[in-house]
Motif scaffolding. Structure first.
Motif, PDB file in Angstrom:
ATOM      1  N   UNK A 163      -9.904  15.288  28.177  1.00 50.45           N
ATOM      2  CA  UNK A 163     -11.200  15.342  28.867  1.00 50.45           C
ATOM      3  C   UNK A 163     -11.507  14.016  29.561  1.00 50.45           C
ATOM      4  N   UNK A 164     -11.133  12.894  28.925  1.00 51.06           N
ATOM      5  CA  UNK A 164     -11.392  11.591  29.526  1.00 51.06           C
ATOM      6  C   UNK A 164     -10.586  11.381  30.798  1.00 51.06           C
ATOM      7  N   UNK A 171     -13.589  11.644  39.018  1.00 51.92           N
ATOM      8  CA  UNK A 171     -14.386  10.566  39.613  1.00 51.92           C
ATOM      9  C   UNK A 171     -13.719  10.052  40.880  1.00 51.92           C
ATOM     10  N   UNK A 172     -12.416   9.825  40.824  1.00 52.42           N
ATOM     11  CA  UNK A 172     -11.682   9.331  41.998  1.00 52.42           C
ATOM     12  C   UNK A 172     -11.624  10.390  43.098  1.00 52.42           C
ATOM     13  N   UNK A 289     -12.431   4.414  31.681  1.00 51.18           N
ATOM     14  CA  UNK A 289     -12.735   5.534  30.797  1.00 51.18           C
ATOM     15  C   UNK A 289     -12.568   5.005  29.381  1.00 51.18           C
ATOM     16  N   UNK A 290     -13.668   4.940  28.639  1.00 49.69           N
ATOM     17  CA  UNK A 290     -13.609   4.382  27.292  1.00 49.69           C
ATOM     18  C   UNK A 290     -13.380   5.481  26.267  1.00 49.69           C
ATOM     19  N   UNK A 291     -12.522   5.189  25.266  1.00 51.74           N
ATOM     20  CA  UNK A 291     -12.131   6.215  24.298  1.00 51.74           C
ATOM     21  C   UNK A 291     -12.932   6.192  23.003  1.00 51.74           C
ATOM     22  N   UNK A 292     -13.898   5.279  22.871  1.00 53.37           N
ATOM     23  CA  UNK A 292     -14.768   5.285  21.692  1.00 53.37           C
ATOM     24  C   UNK A 292     -14.089   4.802  20.427  1.00 53.37           C
ATOM     25  N   UNK A 293     -13.429   3.630  20.475  1.00 56.39           N
ATOM     26  CA  UNK A 293     -12.665   3.132  19.327  1.00 56.39           C
ATOM     27  C   UNK A 293     -13.547   2.889  18.105  1.00 56.39           C
ATOM     28  N   UNK A 294     -14.748   2.349  18.300  1.00 55.47           N
ATOM     29  CA  UNK A 294     -15.633   2.074  17.156  1.00 55.47           C
ATOM     30  C   UNK A 294     -16.029   3.368  16.454  1.00 55.47           C
ATOM     31  N   UNK A 295     -16.317   4.400  17.234  1.00 55.49           N
ATOM     32  CA  UNK A 295     -16.678   5.691  16.632  1.00 55.49           C
ATOM     33  C   UNK A 295     -15.498   6.286  15.873  1.00 55.49           C
ATOM     34  N   UNK A 296     -14.286   6.151  16.430  1.00 53.23           N
ATOM     35  CA  UNK A 296     -13.098   6.635  15.728  1.00 53.23           C
ATOM     36  C   UNK A 296     -12.915   5.898  14.402  1.00 53.23           C
ATOM     37  N   UNK A 324     -16.966   7.789  30.916  1.00 54.69           N
ATOM     38  CA  UNK A 324     -16.654   7.017  32.119  1.00 54.69           C
ATOM     39  C   UNK A 324     -17.684   5.911  32.291  1.00 54.69           C
ATOM     40  N   UNK A 325     -17.204   4.666  32.437  1.00 59.71           N
ATOM     41  CA  UNK A 325     -18.076   3.518  32.696  1.00 59.71           C
ATOM     42  C   UNK A 325     -17.830   3.064  34.133  1.00 59.71           C
ATOM     43  N   UNK A 326     -18.739   3.429  35.016  1.00 57.93           N
ATOM     44  CA  UNK A 326     -18.586   3.084  36.436  1.00 57.93           C
ATOM     45  C   UNK A 326     -19.049   1.650  36.667  1.00 57.93           C
ATOM     46  N   UNK A 327     -18.143   0.814  37.188  1.00 59.44           N
ATOM     47  CA  UNK A 327     -18.478  -0.568  37.497  1.00 59.44           C
ATOM     48  C   UNK A 327     -18.239  -0.795  38.988  1.00 59.44           C
ATOM     49  N   UNK A 328     -17.334  -1.697  39.346  1.00 53.60           N
ATOM     50  CA  UNK A 328     -17.240  -2.045  40.766  1.00 53.60           C
ATOM     51  C   UNK A 328     -15.834  -1.973  41.337  1.00 53.60           C
ATOM     52  N   UNK A 329     -14.874  -1.409  40.607  1.00 49.97           N
ATOM     53  CA  UNK A 329     -13.489  -1.435  41.088  1.00 49.97           C
ATOM     54  C   UNK A 329     -13.059  -0.152  41.785  1.00 49.97           C
ATOM     55  N   UNK A 330     -13.956   0.794  41.914  1.00 48.05           N
ATOM     56  CA  UNK A 330     -13.650   2.045  42.625  1.00 48.05           C
ATOM     57  C   UNK A 330     -14.641   2.216  43.768  1.00 48.05           C
ATOM     58  N   UNK A 331     -14.134   2.646  44.909  1.00 51.70           N
ATOM     59  CA  UNK A 331     -14.995   2.841  46.075  1.00 51.70           C
ATOM     60  C   UNK A 331     -14.598   4.113  46.799  1.00 51.70           C
ATOM     61  N   UNK A 332     -15.545   4.633  47.591  1.00 51.87           N
ATOM     62  CA  UNK A 332     -15.271   5.833  48.373  1.00 51.87           C
ATOM     63  C   UNK A 332     -14.200   5.533  49.421  1.00 51.87           C
ATOM     64  N   UNK A 333     -13.307   6.482  49.607  1.00 49.79           N
ATOM     65  CA  UNK A 333     -12.255   6.331  50.610  1.00 49.79           C
ATOM     66  C   UNK A 333     -12.891   6.433  51.994  1.00 49.79           C
TER      67      UNK A 333
END
Length: 336
Positions: A163-164, A171-172, A289-296, A324-333
């Motif tokens: 799912x992740x 998103x891309x 995309x974070x996998x939730x290590x602390x919760x695991x 999904x943690x959207x920051x600044x490394x992805x942009x619209x084509x």
């Protein structure tokens, strides 16, 4: 002056019997009382005679934890959370590094058995299912995290990797990218197989043919990132976005980006998998995309303590949602 069990009971305002049971991890004591007694004991300097207690109770108060490495941020989080949780419950953790090596893991498991651990949280290689089941049959509960062991009936705490990866690829795609490169782990690992499946599903649902040339599989190493990024960016029609779904490859990918003088995200959109504190400090800040290590980790401890307390092995698979943690490394084509 030696601090006695009687001193602990007096300081914690409980009976000596309750203090003894709490420090022994008895299921007859509720979790709040147990935590309170353990904290009081630590504060006044009480130290259990672990050898005498082990002989009497057949419990060592030791728990094994095996991970592949400590370069992976998720494994560091897992180790930190498991250590803190178990220490608060009066256990000590024996941390071992397998380097994702089956033979090395086998030796580690034998050592943990020899030390009489009460239980094990394992990020398994997948190649020692028989040894892990033997520990279960010997009365040592085993909880797997991050990966499952195919063919072994063991409780497993896993990320929702399919799912992740699906959400990350979507998103891309939503940003207009159609040539999306993927760097992913080996197909014989849980995360490698499921993240590839999530990517494939998203691409196919978008009506796109999955191009094998855009997929690079490899071990969980920075070198995989170097080889994968160079191969993908050398294609006649290179990808406009790169999804690095192999966490250890991240540093290798960033090195190639720097060496090629590419600007992120104007020249190439970058999306990573499994968050790391320095991802947010990078410029531009890296989407992930974070996998939730602390919760695991927390669920793994919960399940292990239930098992140590006498609950039978359910063989159940638990899933922790990715986000999904959207920051600044992805942009619209840009449209042509």
């Amino acid at each position: 002056m030696t601090v006695t069990l009687r001193d602990v009971a007096r300081a914690a305002d409980v009976s000596i019997a309750t203090a003894s049971r709490a420090l022994a991890g008895s299921s007859l004591i509720n979790q709040a009382t147990q935590k309170h007694v353990v904290q009081v004991a630590a504060a006044i300097g009480y130290r259990t005679n672990t050898v005498a207690r082990a002989l009497k109770t057949r419990k060592s108060r030791l728990v094994g934890l095996t991970v592949h490495n400590l370069e992976n941020a998720s494994f560091r989080v897992l180790a930190s959370v498991v250590q803190a949780r178990l220490q608060a419950l009066g256990y000590q953790v024996i941390l071992s590094i397998s380097n994702d090596d089956v033979a090395q893991e086998r030796e580690i498991l034998q050592t943990l058995v020899d030390h009489g651990v009460d239980g094990l949280v394992a990020v398994p290689t997948g190649g020692n299912g028989a040894a892990l089941l033997a520990m279960e049959h010997a009365g040592i509960p085993v909880v797997c995290a991050v990966r499952r062991v195919v063919g072994a009936t063991l409780e497993s705490i896993l990320a929702a990797d399919m799912e992740g990866a699906y959400a990350g690829t979507q998103h891309l795609l939503g940003l207009g990218h159609r040539r999306i490169g993927l760097i992913v782990g080996p197909g014989d690992t849980t995360s490698g197989k499921e993240r590839l499946a999530g990517y494939t599903r998203a691409m196919q649902e978008a009506g796109l043919t999955v191009d094998p040339a855009l997929i690079h599989r490899g071990r969980y190493l920075p070198e995989t990132g170097v080889a994968g990024a160079n191969a993908l960016l050398a294609l006649g029609v290179p990808p406009t976005a790169l999804f690095v779904a192999n966490h250890e490859s991240s540093l290798g990918v960033l090195r190639v980006i720097s060496e090629r003088g590419l600007s992120i995200p104007s020249d190439l959109s970058l999306l990573f998998y499994e968050d790391s504190p320095w991802f947010e400090w990078q410029r531009p800040a890296l989407s992930v995309v974070d996998s939730g290590a602390a919760d695991m980790a927390n669920l793994a401890v919960d399940r292990l303590m239930s098992r140590i307390g006498g609950v039978a092995n359910s063989g159940r698979e638990y899933r922790i949602g990715s986000r999904l943690l959207e920051r600044a490394s992805c942009a619209a084509l840009p449209t042509s």
